[in-house]
Design an enzyme around this catalytic site. Structure first.
Site, short mmCIF file in Angstrom:
data_model
loop_
_atom_site.label_atom_id
_atom_site.label_comp_id
_atom_site.label_asym_id
_atom_site.label_seq_id
_atom_site.Cartn_x
_atom_site.Cartn_y
_atom_site.Cartn_z
N TYR A 162 0.85 -1.20 0.00
CA TYR A 162 0.00 0.00 0.00
C TYR A 162 0.88 1.24 0.00
O TYR A 162 1.87 1.30 0.72
CB TYR A 162 -0.89 0.02 1.25
CG TYR A 162 -2.32 -0.36 0.96
CD1 TYR A 162 -3.06 0.32 0.00
CD2 TYR A 162 -2.94 -1.40 1.66
CE1 TYR A 162 -4.37 -0.03 -0.26
CE2 TYR A 162 -4.25 -1.75 1.39
CZ TYR A 162 -4.96 -1.07 0.43
OH TYR A 162 -6.25 -1.41 0.16
N GLU A 185 -0.46 4.90 -0.32
CA GLU A 185 -1.19 6.16 -0.46
C GLU A 185 -0.24 7.35 -0.33
O GLU A 185 0.61 7.38 0.59
CB GLU A 185 -2.27 6.29 0.62
CG GLU A 185 -3.56 5.60 0.27
CD GLU A 185 -3.62 4.18 0.79
OE1 GLU A 185 -2.53 3.58 1.00
OE2 GLU A 185 -4.73 3.68 0.98
N ASP A 231 -7.44 14.38 -24.33
CA ASP A 231 -7.52 12.96 -24.00
C ASP A 231 -6.90 12.20 -25.17
O ASP A 231 -7.55 12.00 -26.20
CB ASP A 231 -8.98 12.55 -23.77
CG ASP A 231 -9.10 11.09 -23.34
OD1 ASP A 231 -8.15 10.32 -23.57
OD2 ASP A 231 -10.16 10.73 -22.79
N THR A 284 -4.66 6.82 -21.30
CA THR A 284 -4.45 5.47 -20.80
C THR A 284 -3.06 5.04 -21.26
O THR A 284 -2.43 5.71 -22.08
CB THR A 284 -5.51 4.49 -21.34
OG1 THR A 284 -5.54 4.58 -22.76
CG2 THR A 284 -6.88 4.78 -20.77
N LYS A 313 -2.94 1.38 -24.88
CA LYS A 313 -3.38 1.34 -26.28
C LYS A 313 -2.14 1.41 -27.18
O LYS A 313 -1.34 0.49 -27.14
CB LYS A 313 -4.40 2.45 -26.53
CG LYS A 313 -5.67 2.30 -25.64
CD LYS A 313 -6.72 3.30 -25.98
CE LYS A 313 -8.02 3.06 -25.24
NZ LYS A 313 -8.12 3.74 -23.94
N ARG A 341 -2.64 -1.98 -18.40
CA ARG A 341 -3.89 -1.22 -18.29
C ARG A 341 -3.76 -0.24 -17.14
O ARG A 341 -3.71 -0.63 -15.97
CB ARG A 341 -5.07 -2.15 -18.03
CG ARG A 341 -5.22 -3.25 -19.07
CD ARG A 341 -6.55 -3.93 -18.97
NE ARG A 341 -7.56 -3.10 -19.58
CZ ARG A 341 -7.81 -3.07 -20.89
NH1 ARG A 341 -7.12 -3.83 -21.72
NH2 ARG A 341 -8.75 -2.30 -21.36
N1 DSN Z 1 -12.71 1.47 -24.42
C1 DSN Z 1 -11.87 2.43 -25.07
C2 DSN Z 1 -11.86 2.23 -26.54
O1 DSN Z 1 -12.05 1.11 -26.99
O2 DSN Z 1 -11.65 3.17 -27.29
C3 DSN Z 1 -12.21 3.82 -24.72
O3 DSN Z 1 -12.30 3.94 -23.36
#
Ligand code: DSN
Length: 422
Positions: free
Chosen positions: A56, A58, A202, A228, A231, A237
């Site tokens: 942990y 925090e 974003d 994120t 991708k 993730r």
């Molecule tokens: N789930 C993502 C996507 O497939 O683009 C977006 O959050």
């Protein structure tokens, strides 16, 4: 699953181990075209599954609420430094659990419930968390939404400006989940400045392209970058928020203690490794190859009579409008899945159909590029998509089976990073 690959899991929980093994086979055998998915490297996979998750933590490096942070602080500080270096930003927070919590933290930092916020409409290519009604961000805040021009499928920056000046939103989001074209961050910055809004990019979908120099960077144009990490960036993730120094305290406070508890340290470690990999020269080649493959695939699809939103792509993503093919997106996506080609059904701008049964499919090239497929393979991929969509229209399962055999044969020659060799 071979016991030698995950011996403890196979011994303790063979049932669960069999599910993981089946997923490994599925990911190895299929052509994965979902543009938000990828394959992480074996190194990222290892870092994400370490004893770091026993801790942990925090707080932030040097300012924790629990003792025993000697190693965790170094892991997080390394991830932060690598993010700052790769994206050229003053400040990075690597703790958000994923993209939606990251965006929620931005609202917490800069807006109060009931304030007006602005983002691209979900059916136009935006994201739920950009103020869309069914999301907390569209019910706790007053979400106003922009879209694309009918006909061109491109963002109408003049209309965005008019709307922003009329609404004066606290926050403007640019970016989305189904945008095949380059985002003009400078144009959004000038709109946000005129409207007195905090501008958030974003870049979840295109973070890897930005890191590899295959898409312009929002750094220097926007107040906050949200992304994120799993991708095009090819990490685990997770998510990151990056910003100018003036917003650092607000962002950190919003993530913890505002929204989250202890960070997922094992994910932070995976992010640090992914950022290191993305800083290597090979990643520049990867990012450009993703775009080259997408452009080649778009061209091959156009040649086979497909209608593409905006007429093509500048990045990793292609949005196919199937209205002219008389096959709804969901029917096509499920047929493609049976043919070993994994896509998702998706709304297209001004879609007359409902989101759960829309007119389009969304595809992209990050995963196939990670496996080493190149532009010479894209006519073949387009051909498989075309034959599968035709087969879906005729309910011809044997044609789908033929495509599946061809897909499996090609993919077996291109092993995926992080997966066992079959
Ligand atoms: N789930 C993502 C996507 O497939 O683009 C977006 O959050």
């Amino acid at each position: 699953m071979s016991a030698s690959r995950h011996p403890a899991l196979s011994a303790t929980d063979p049932e669960l181990a069999s599910f993981v093994a089946a997923e490994e086979s599925l990911q190895a055998e299929t052509l994965r075209l979902i543009p938000s998915e990828n394959y992480v490297s074996a190194a990222v996979l290892e870092a994400s599954g370490t004893v770091l998750q026993n801790k942990y933590s925090e707080g932030y490096p040097g300012r924790r609420y629990y003792e025993g942070q000697q190693n965790i602080d170094r892991v997080e500080a390394l991830a932060v430094e690598r993010a700052k270096g790769l994206f050229g930003v003053d400040h990075a927070n690597v703790q958000p659990y994923s993209g939606s919590p990251a965006n929620l933290a931005v609202y917490l930092a800069f807006a109060k419930p009931g304030d007006t916020v602005m983002g691209m409409a979900l059916p136009m290519g935006g994201h739920l968390t950009h103020g869309w009604g069914v999301s907390a961000t569209g019910s706790w805040f007053r979400g106003v939404q922009y879209g694309v021009r009918p006909g061109t499928g491109l963002i109408d920056y003049d209309a965005v400006r008019d709307q922003a000046l009329a609404e004066r939103p606290k926050i403007i989001f640019c970016g989305g989940t189904a945008l095949p074209r380059t985002i003009d961050f400078a144009a959004f910055a000038s709109i946000a400045e005129e409207a007195g809004s905090v501008l958030v990019a974003d870049v979840a979908h295109i973070a890897g392209l930005i890191a590899g120099g295959a898409h312009p960077s929002p750094a220097g144009h926007v107040d906050v970058i949200s992304t994120t990490t799993h991708k095009t960036l090819r990490g685990p993730r997770g998510a990151m928020l990056m910003c100018r120094e003036e917003h650092a305290k607000a962002i950190d406070k919003a993530v913890f203690p505002g929204l989250q508890g202890g960070p997922h340290n094992q994910t932070t470690a995976g992010i640090a490794v992914a950022l290191h990999e993305a800083a290597q020269p090979a990643f520049v080649s990867y990012a450009h190859a993703v775009v080259a493959n997408a452009k080649a695939l778009a061209q091959a699809l156009l040649e086979r009579g497909f209608d593409l939103v905006s007429g093509g792509t500048d990045n990793h993503l292609i949005l196919i409008d199937l209205t002219g093919k008389d096959v709804p997106g969901k029917v096509a996506a499920k047929a493609l899945d049976r043919a070993g080609i994994v896509v998702n059904y998706n709304t297209v701008p001004f879609d007359p159909r409902k989101p759960f049964d829309p007119s389009g499919i969304r595809i992209g090239t990050p995963s196939l590029t990670s496996r080493g497929l190149s532009t010479e393979h894209m006519p073949q991929v387009a051909d498989w998509i075309s034959r599968s969509v035709d087969a879906a229209a005729k309910a011809d399962e044997s044609a789908l089976a033929v495509v599946r055999a061809e897909v499996t044969a090609l993919m077996s020659a291109f092993p995926a990073p992080g997966l066992p060799l079959s």
